[in-house]
Design a protein around this motif. Structure first.
Motif, mmCIF file in Angstrom:
data_model
loop_
_atom_site.group_PDB
_atom_site.id
_atom_site.type_symbol
_atom_site.label_atom_id
_atom_site.label_comp_id
_atom_site.label_asym_id
_atom_site.label_seq_id
_atom_site.Cartn_x
_atom_site.Cartn_y
_atom_site.Cartn_z
ATOM 1 N N SER A 167 2.721 1.798 -3.243
ATOM 2 C CA SER A 167 1.631 2.105 -4.474
ATOM 3 C C SER A 167 1.379 3.620 -4.182
ATOM 4 C CB SER A 167 0.241 1.182 -4.477
ATOM 5 O OG SER A 167 0.629 -0.133 -4.547
ATOM 6 N N GLN A 168 1.176 4.008 -3.133
ATOM 7 C CA GLN A 168 1.123 5.420 -2.712
ATOM 8 C C GLN A 168 2.138 6.392 -3.224
ATOM 9 O OE1 GLN A 168 -0.095 5.682 1.269
ATOM 10 N NE2 GLN A 168 -2.230 4.969 1.108
ATOM 11 N N ILE A 169 3.107 5.958 -2.897
ATOM 12 C CA ILE A 169 4.474 6.443 -3.461
ATOM 13 C C ILE A 169 4.782 6.677 -4.966
ATOM 14 C CG2 ILE A 169 6.915 6.603 -3.257
ATOM 15 C CD1 ILE A 169 6.658 5.417 -0.285
ATOM 16 N N GLU A 170 4.135 5.961 -5.585
ATOM 17 C CA GLU A 170 4.370 5.724 -6.832
ATOM 18 C C GLU A 170 3.240 6.452 -7.851
ATOM 19 O OE1 GLU A 170 4.322 1.378 -7.800
ATOM 20 O OE2 GLU A 170 6.435 1.296 -7.589
ATOM 21 N N LYS A 171 2.152 6.865 -7.167
ATOM 22 C CA LYS A 171 1.142 7.678 -7.807
ATOM 23 C C LYS A 171 1.739 9.225 -8.101
ATOM 24 C CE LYS A 171 -2.774 5.448 -5.785
ATOM 25 N NZ LYS A 171 -4.003 5.736 -4.962
ATOM 26 N N THR B 84 0.906 -1.233 -0.090
ATOM 27 C CA THR B 84 0.029 -0.019 0.056
ATOM 28 C C THR B 84 0.828 1.166 -0.103
ATOM 29 O OG1 THR B 84 -1.787 -1.181 1.136
ATOM 30 C CG2 THR B 84 -1.778 1.322 1.279
ATOM 31 N N LEU B 85 1.824 1.380 0.979
ATOM 32 C CA LEU B 85 2.726 2.249 0.835
ATOM 33 C C LEU B 85 3.584 2.850 -0.445
ATOM 34 C CD1 LEU B 85 4.218 4.739 2.706
ATOM 35 C CD2 LEU B 85 5.751 2.872 3.231
#
Length: 115
Positions: A111-115, A108-109
């Motif tokens: 994935s959020q950073i890659e947005k 989750t972390l």
């Protein structure tokens, strides 16, 4: 590229399953992806990593593609002209496996950073 059903069935040991991680054996070491669909086969330039019950595919894919991990694989790769991985090299690599809850949090972390 497609093959007929008979040829596909004859290659059963190369069938990719959803959740498998497919890893490139040559060239850019650490290049990998999670298989999302049925009906695919693994070609000679790739390897199948089939995660067990204690590891999430997305977590494993992120770890294997992380630069320090891929550099460690490359350091053990064989051949001079083009680095090449084999099952022994990949099978001997060690991956830290937190519990599934922590793997999910990591995914989750990231994935959020890659947005």
């Amino acid at each position: 590229m497609t093959i007929d059903d008979g040829k596909y069935e004859s290659l059963a040991s190369y069938h990719l399953l959803p959740g498998d991680v497919i890893l490139g054996r040559r060239g850019e070491i650490g290049r990998c992806a999670v298989v999302k669909t049925d009906g695919l086969i693994c070609g000679t330039g790739s390897m199948i990593i089939r995660p067990g019950q204690k590891v999430r595919s997305d977590y494993l894919q992120r770890v294997v593609s992380f630069p320090s991990f891929s550099h460690a694989l490359e350091a053990n790769a064989i051949d001079v002209t083009m680095k090449d991985l084999n099952a022994k090299i990949v099978g001997s690599a060690e991956v830290f496996l937190p519990d599934l809850k922590d793997q999910d949090a990591f995914i989750t972390l990231v994935s959020q950073i890659e947005k």
